[in-house]
Enzyme design. Sequence first.
Site, mmCIF file in Angstrom:
data_model
loop_
_atom_site.group_PDB
_atom_site.id
_atom_site.type_symbol
_atom_site.label_atom_id
_atom_site.label_comp_id
_atom_site.label_asym_id
_atom_site.label_seq_id
_atom_site.Cartn_x
_atom_site.Cartn_y
_atom_site.Cartn_z
ATOM 1 N N HIS A 161 0.835 -1.208 0.000
ATOM 2 C CA HIS A 161 0.000 0.000 0.000
ATOM 3 C C HIS A 161 0.869 1.257 0.000
ATOM 4 O O HIS A 161 0.688 2.149 -0.847
ATOM 5 C CB HIS A 161 -0.906 -0.017 1.231
ATOM 6 C CG HIS A 161 -1.854 1.129 1.303
ATOM 7 N ND1 HIS A 161 -3.163 1.046 0.878
ATOM 8 C CD2 HIS A 161 -1.696 2.407 1.741
ATOM 9 C CE1 HIS A 161 -3.761 2.207 1.057
ATOM 10 N NE2 HIS A 161 -2.892 3.056 1.579
ATOM 11 N N GLU A 162 1.822 1.323 0.921
ATOM 12 C CA GLU A 162 2.669 2.510 1.024
ATOM 13 C C GLU A 162 3.643 2.603 -0.144
ATOM 14 O O GLU A 162 3.954 3.707 -0.613
ATOM 15 C CB GLU A 162 3.413 2.513 2.358
ATOM 16 C CG GLU A 162 2.499 2.567 3.577
ATOM 17 C CD GLU A 162 1.543 3.750 3.549
ATOM 18 O OE1 GLU A 162 1.913 4.829 3.041
ATOM 19 O OE2 GLU A 162 0.410 3.594 4.050
ATOM 20 N N HIS A 200 1.821 4.361 -2.944
ATOM 21 C CA HIS A 200 1.820 5.825 -2.806
ATOM 22 C C HIS A 200 3.158 6.422 -3.244
ATOM 23 O O HIS A 200 3.204 7.392 -4.010
ATOM 24 C CB HIS A 200 1.562 6.218 -1.346
ATOM 25 C CG HIS A 200 0.156 5.997 -0.888
ATOM 26 N ND1 HIS A 200 -0.944 6.449 -1.600
ATOM 27 C CD2 HIS A 200 -0.340 5.403 0.228
ATOM 28 C CE1 HIS A 200 -2.047 6.126 -0.941
ATOM 29 N NE2 HIS A 200 -1.709 5.482 0.162
#
Length: 202
Positions: free
Chosen positions: A26-27, A30
């Site tokens: 997820h990170e 980003h």
Amino acid sequence: MNLSFLNSIADFLSSAIAILFAISIHEFGHAFVAHLNGDDTAKNMGRMTINPIHHIDILGMLMMFIVRFGWAKPVPVNPYNYKNEKLGNITVSLAGIFMNLVSAIVFALINKYSNTESISLVSSSLVIYNVAFAAFNILPIPPLDGWSFISTFLPTDIVNKMYEYSRFSFIFIFILIATNTLGKVLYPIYNVFLKLVYLFVW
């Protein structure tokens, strides 16, 4: 000899692997999409990686174990570095959720075609936690991704005012958990995302 405790250990380990992966991918999403948009803030801080050590928020990880919804340490970005600020905000905000759902699809396919119990256990946990992480982060509560996406379209004064109160967001989330409201909000979103994932599997 009763070996049932081994099942508990296996469940714990599969959950731990799934949580660490869901947080990291997820990170990474980003950071990578911010890089594509021209902002290398996260990359320069060593956050454009799937190494979970760089992304873990201890409290957020514990919440993933307890209620299957949690958070990671947010990736730092500077929207002023984006080639197109609005497009950058939109794509970076949704990148983590997108990566979780794509990961869930991949692991659902692995689970479907695996004949090995250990692989099936881990892959099913990876589906559950990736979908859960996506569902939680789409909520329009600062500093979650849903809010970052919506804030792109709101007047600056409203956005700034909301960020002033963002430090109280987790207190609000804990109240939602304590009153069992969070589950009532999240499970419909979770089920929609899960159905979306399995559209690509079946």
